[in-house]
Design an enzyme around this catalytic site. Structure first.
Site, PDB file in Angstrom:
ATOM      1  N   ARG A 133       5.964  13.042 -22.052  1.00 43.42           N
ATOM      2  CA  ARG A 133       4.628  13.246 -21.454  1.00 43.42           C
ATOM      3  C   ARG A 133       3.913  11.933 -21.137  1.00 43.42           C
ATOM      4  NH1 ARG A 133       3.990  17.724 -25.124  1.00 43.42           N
ATOM      5  NH2 ARG A 133       4.629  19.579 -24.011  1.00 43.42           N
ATOM      6  N   LYS A 155       0.924   5.009  -7.594  1.00 39.29           N
ATOM      7  CA  LYS A 155       1.564   6.177  -6.964  1.00 39.29           C
ATOM      8  C   LYS A 155       3.048   6.111  -7.276  1.00 39.29           C
ATOM      9  CE  LYS A 155      -1.388   7.219  -3.025  1.00 39.29           C
ATOM     10  NZ  LYS A 155      -1.478   7.247  -1.554  1.00 39.29           N
ATOM     11  N   GLU A 197       3.730  -4.004   5.899  1.00 33.49           N
ATOM     12  CA  GLU A 197       2.661  -3.584   4.972  1.00 33.49           C
ATOM     13  C   GLU A 197       1.645  -4.714   4.771  1.00 33.49           C
ATOM     14  OE1 GLU A 197       2.417  -0.447   3.933  1.00 33.49           O
ATOM     15  OE2 GLU A 197       4.383   0.400   3.427  1.00 33.49           O
ATOM     16  N   LYS A 238      -5.380  -4.436  -1.882  1.00 30.80           N
ATOM     17  CA  LYS A 238      -5.005  -3.121  -2.411  1.00 30.80           C
ATOM     18  C   LYS A 238      -5.718  -2.853  -3.729  1.00 30.80           C
ATOM     19  CE  LYS A 238      -1.581   0.296  -3.209  1.00 30.80           C
ATOM     20  NZ  LYS A 238      -0.253   0.832  -3.018  1.00 30.80           N
ATOM     21  N   GLU A 248      -7.246   8.693  -4.433  1.00 29.34           N
ATOM     22  CA  GLU A 248      -7.298   8.983  -2.992  1.00 29.34           C
ATOM     23  C   GLU A 248      -8.195  10.180  -2.660  1.00 29.34           C
ATOM     24  OE1 GLU A 248      -3.612   8.164  -0.867  1.00 29.34           O
ATOM     25  OE2 GLU A 248      -4.177   9.692   0.579  1.00 29.34           O
ATOM     26  N   ARG A 252      -9.009   5.411  -0.185  1.00 30.95           N
ATOM     27  CA  ARG A 252      -7.610   4.990  -0.390  1.00 30.95           C
ATOM     28  C   ARG A 252      -6.700   5.488   0.737  1.00 30.95           C
ATOM     29  NH1 ARG A 252      -3.853   4.679  -5.860  1.00 30.95           N
ATOM     30  NH2 ARG A 252      -1.989   3.990  -4.737  1.00 30.95           N
ATOM     31  N   ASN A 256      -2.856   4.412   4.177  1.00 36.42           N
ATOM     32  CA  ASN A 256      -1.800   5.153   4.871  1.00 36.42           C
ATOM     33  C   ASN A 256      -1.805   4.908   6.371  1.00 36.42           C
ATOM     34  OD1 ASN A 256      -0.644   6.436   2.621  1.00 36.42           O
ATOM     35  ND2 ASN A 256      -2.395   7.813   2.536  1.00 36.42           N
ATOM     36  N   HIS A 259       1.246   5.670   8.406  1.00 36.70           N
ATOM     37  CA  HIS A 259       2.203   6.410   7.576  1.00 36.70           C
ATOM     38  C   HIS A 259       2.426   7.850   8.029  1.00 36.70           C
ATOM     39  CE1 HIS A 259       1.840   2.872   5.144  1.00 36.70           C
ATOM     40  NE2 HIS A 259       2.627   3.341   4.200  1.00 36.70           N
ATOM     41  N   HIS A 263       6.152   8.342   8.209  1.00 35.66           N
ATOM     42  CA  HIS A 263       6.878   9.260   7.315  1.00 35.66           C
ATOM     43  C   HIS A 263       7.649  10.312   8.111  1.00 35.66           C
ATOM     44  CE1 HIS A 263       4.292   8.434   3.454  1.00 35.66           C
ATOM     45  NE2 HIS A 263       5.153   7.477   3.727  1.00 35.66           N
ATOM     46  N   HIS A 277      11.538   2.041   5.491  1.00 31.31           N
ATOM     47  CA  HIS A 277      10.151   2.517   5.353  1.00 31.31           C
ATOM     48  C   HIS A 277       9.170   1.591   6.099  1.00 31.31           C
ATOM     49  CE1 HIS A 277       6.503   4.146   3.610  1.00 31.31           C
ATOM     50  NE2 HIS A 277       6.173   2.927   3.229  1.00 31.31           N
TER      51      HIS A 277
HETATM   52  P1  NAD Z   1      14.029  -0.563  -1.598  1.00 24.41           P
HETATM   53  O1  NAD Z   1      13.541  -0.401  -2.948  1.00 24.41           O
HETATM   54  O2  NAD Z   1      15.032   0.382  -1.063  1.00 24.41           O
HETATM   55  O3  NAD Z   1      14.599  -2.047  -1.445  1.00 24.41           O
HETATM   56  C1  NAD Z   1      15.158  -2.441  -0.221  1.00 24.41           C
HETATM   57  C2  NAD Z   1      16.572  -2.987  -0.375  1.00 24.41           C
HETATM   58  O4  NAD Z   1      16.513  -4.310  -0.868  1.00 24.41           O
HETATM   59  C3  NAD Z   1      17.469  -2.227  -1.328  1.00 24.41           C
HETATM   60  O5  NAD Z   1      18.768  -2.204  -0.796  1.00 24.41           O
HETATM   61  C4  NAD Z   1      17.440  -3.066  -2.600  1.00 24.41           C
HETATM   62  O6  NAD Z   1      18.601  -2.907  -3.356  1.00 24.41           O
HETATM   63  C5  NAD Z   1      17.339  -4.448  -2.020  1.00 24.41           C
HETATM   64  N1  NAD Z   1      16.684  -5.444  -2.843  1.00 24.41           N
HETATM   65  C6  NAD Z   1      15.542  -5.296  -3.551  1.00 24.41           C
HETATM   66  N2  NAD Z   1      15.148  -6.474  -4.042  1.00 24.41           N
HETATM   67  C7  NAD Z   1      16.084  -7.385  -3.671  1.00 24.41           C
HETATM   68  C8  NAD Z   1      16.217  -8.770  -3.863  1.00 24.41           C
HETATM   69  N3  NAD Z   1      15.275  -9.486  -4.473  1.00 24.41           N
HETATM   70  N4  NAD Z   1      17.314  -9.388  -3.364  1.00 24.41           N
HETATM   71  C9  NAD Z   1      18.241  -8.678  -2.667  1.00 24.41           C
HETATM   72  N5  NAD Z   1      18.154  -7.367  -2.414  1.00 24.41           N
HETATM   73  C10 NAD Z   1      17.071  -6.725  -2.926  1.00 24.41           C
HETATM   74  O7  NAD Z   1      12.852  -0.523  -0.511  1.00 24.41           O
HETATM   75  P2  NAD Z   1      11.370  -1.115  -0.469  1.00 24.41           P
HETATM   76  O8  NAD Z   1      11.146  -1.460   0.939  1.00 24.41           O
HETATM   77  O9  NAD Z   1      11.121  -2.131  -1.506  1.00 24.41           O
HETATM   78  O10 NAD Z   1      10.495   0.158  -0.848  1.00 24.41           O
HETATM   79  C11 NAD Z   1      10.434   1.275  -0.023  1.00 24.41           C
HETATM   80  C12 NAD Z   1       9.977   2.454  -0.828  1.00 24.41           C
HETATM   81  O11 NAD Z   1       8.682   2.197  -1.349  1.00 24.41           O
HETATM   82  C13 NAD Z   1       9.869   3.724  -0.029  1.00 24.41           C
HETATM   83  O12 NAD Z   1      10.464   4.770  -0.739  1.00 24.41           O
HETATM   84  C14 NAD Z   1       8.376   3.971   0.073  1.00 24.41           C
HETATM   85  O13 NAD Z   1       8.049   5.321   0.176  1.00 24.41           O
HETATM   86  C15 NAD Z   1       7.892   3.363  -1.191  1.00 24.41           C
HETATM   87  N6  NAD Z   1       6.475   2.962  -1.174  1.00 24.41           N
HETATM   88  C16 NAD Z   1       5.704   3.371  -2.202  1.00 24.41           C
HETATM   89  C17 NAD Z   1       4.379   2.997  -2.253  1.00 24.41           C
HETATM   90  C18 NAD Z   1       3.541   3.372  -3.425  1.00 24.41           C
HETATM   91  O14 NAD Z   1       2.330   3.174  -3.387  1.00 24.41           O
HETATM   92  N7  NAD Z   1       4.116   3.891  -4.476  1.00 24.41           N
HETATM   93  C19 NAD Z   1       3.848   2.183  -1.240  1.00 24.41           C
HETATM   94  C20 NAD Z   1       4.680   1.784  -0.209  1.00 24.41           C
HETATM   95  C21 NAD Z   1       6.009   2.175  -0.189  1.00 24.41           C
HETATM   96  N1  GLY Z   2       0.714   2.986  -0.114  1.00 23.50           N
HETATM   97  C1  GLY Z   2      -0.416   3.850  -0.088  1.00 23.50           C
HETATM   98  C2  GLY Z   2      -1.182   3.879  -1.356  1.00 23.50           C
HETATM   99  O1  GLY Z   2      -0.817   3.262  -2.326  1.00 23.50           O
HETATM  100  O2  GLY Z   2      -2.163   4.568  -1.442  1.00 23.50           O
END
Ligand code: NAD
Ligand code: GLY
Length: 379
Positions: A133, A155, A197, A238, A248, A252, A256, A259, A263, A277
């Site tokens: 939990r 998030k 971003e 942020k 949100e 907030r 997006n 997005h 998305h 992404h």
């Molecule tokens: P990811 O986590 O897939 O990383 C991208 C690629 O880079 C992967 O292949 C990973 O293995 C590689 N990688 C990571 N760090 C590395 C490094 N230092 N050296 C070499 N390779 C490395 O993608 P991302 O772009 O980091 O994240 C995208 C995700 O984040 C999406 O799912 C998106 O929805 C999510 N997201 C979430 C929020 C939130 O607020 N929670 C905000 C924006 C995006």
């Molecule tokens: N990436 C959108 C948020 O964190 O609200």
């Protein structure tokens, strides 16, 4: 002040505070933070054990350093390795991670550490929010996207075949360690995707930052102080918004920008490497500005400025740059209807009255969106 920034001149780290009362935490930004992660984690939670969640690519470059620093701080740990890629944010991996955390006897007072990009941070954070939990977690973001966006704000979640991030929870990290050095091993395409971003913060509410990005992109991509400034400014932006609207209920949603379109494009391309992404966000921001101009909310010159900057750093700005075929306008609209901002069946968009002047538009004419998509798909 929410998102206040403190610079420690001796260690050259910057600390951005996310102010959320009892759930407040620091985002530490600097070089070689992996090497001191053990020390910082021991200080945060004396006597803790740790479950590290990471992916194969990140493990290859950075896991040994993190493990070494935990060992030096006498912290017991277990590492859970997953495949890289968006497909990893799935129910089956949630089960894998949750079971691994339980098997490593992580107690409620212990820690989960997410070492990786947004995929790992979202999945590990969600697992931490439900196991026993709720267990605290630390984000160690290793992509530009994760350092400027996904590791901050709490998030967490996974994808469903119905759409992106539709299953999840708000669960704030206890600490974020953004080691800029980890970005040196990041593939160029991933760095570019994260840069979308960064640009977003300028387009939302900071025209001065956008103008600085237009001037400084080459230095940011080269690493060094400009990259550090881009990360810190983004985190500060942020943190300020999250500090005012954690769940949100209003402002907030501005985060997006791009997005709703992005998305839908990610869903249409099967969350595959046809479209990362951040690339979806770049295309989505262009479409959001084009829609704003079509609705006579902003000038065409603003749209051109956005396109010029994103295209200039190598991000896609036209739908035809996505390899393979896409659904038609109605298919994309139908995917957009799964967006979390849909209210009573009506699409809510983030539109803009200019650079740095984004706002939440609650009643956008669906026909205008359909026409825009039709034009954009035909180009
Ligand atoms: P990811 O986590 O897939 O990383 C991208 C690629 O880079 C992967 O292949 C990973 O293995 C590689 N990688 C990571 N760090 C590395 C490094 N230092 N050296 C070499 N390779 C490395 O993608 P991302 O772009 O980091 O994240 C995208 C995700 O984040 C999406 O799912 C998106 O929805 C999510 N997201 C979430 C929020 C939130 O607020 N929670 C905000 C924006 C995006
Ligand atoms: N990436 C959108 C948020 O964190 O609200």
């Amino acid at each position: 002040m929410p998102g206040a920034k403190k610079i420690d001149k001796k260690s050259k780290t910057e600390i951005v505070k996310v102010r959320l009362g009892k759930r407040s935490y620091d985002i530490v930004i600097g070089e070689n933070l992996l090497a001191e992660a053990g020390k910082r984690i021991a200080k945060l939670k004396p006597g803790t054990s740790v479950a590290i969640v990471t992916d194969g690519n990140v493990a290859h470059h950075h896991l040994a350093m993190l493990e070494k620093s935990l060992e030096a701080a006498k912290i017991a740990y277990r590492s859970v390795l997953l495949s890289a890629g968006e497909g990893t944010k799935s129910f089956s991996n949630l089960e894998t991670v949750a079971e691994a955390i339980l098997q490593s006897r992580i107690e409620r007072g212990d820690l989960v550490v997410a070492l990786g990009g947004g995929v790992i941070g979202d999945l590990a954070g969600f697992a931490a929010s439900v196991v026993r939990r709720g267990v605290d977690f630390v984000q160690i973001p290793t992509t530009l996207l994760a350092q400027v966006d996904s590791s901050v704000g709490g998030k967490t979640g996974i994808n469903s075949p119905q759409g992106k991030n539709l299953i999840g929870a708000f669960h704030q990290p206890a600490l974020v360690l953004a080691d800029l050095k980890t970005l040196d091993t990041l593939p160029a395409r991933e760095f570019r995707a994260g840069y979308a971003e960064v640009t977003k913060y300028g387009l939302i509410n900071d025209a001065k930052f956008f103008a600085w990005l237009e001037k400084s992109a080459p230095e940011i991509f080269a690493g060094g102080p400009a990259r550090a400034k881009a990360v810190a400014t983004s985190c500060k932006a942020k943190a300020a918004i999250v500090g005012r609207d954690e769940r949100e209920s209003g402002e907030r949603a501005l985060l997006n920008l791009g997005h709703t379109f992005g998305h839908a494009l990610e869903a249409a391309t099967g969350y595959s490497d046809r479209l990362l992404h951040g690339e979806g966000v770049a295309l989505g921001m262009v479409l959001a500005f084009r829609l704003s101009a079509k609705l006579k909310l902003c000038k065409d010159a603003d749209v051109q400025r956005v396109i010029k900057h994103l295209a200039g750093v190598g991000l896609p700005v036209k739908l035809s740059q996505i390899p393979g075929s896409l659904p038609g306008p109605d298919g994309l609209l139908s995917l957009m209807m799964q967006d979390k901002k849909v209210v009573r069946g009506k699409l809510v968009f983030i539109l803009a009255k200019g650079i740095g002047k984004a706002f939440i538009a609650k009643s956008v004419d669906t026909n205008a969106v359909r026409e825009l998509l039709k034009d954009a798909l035909a180009e």
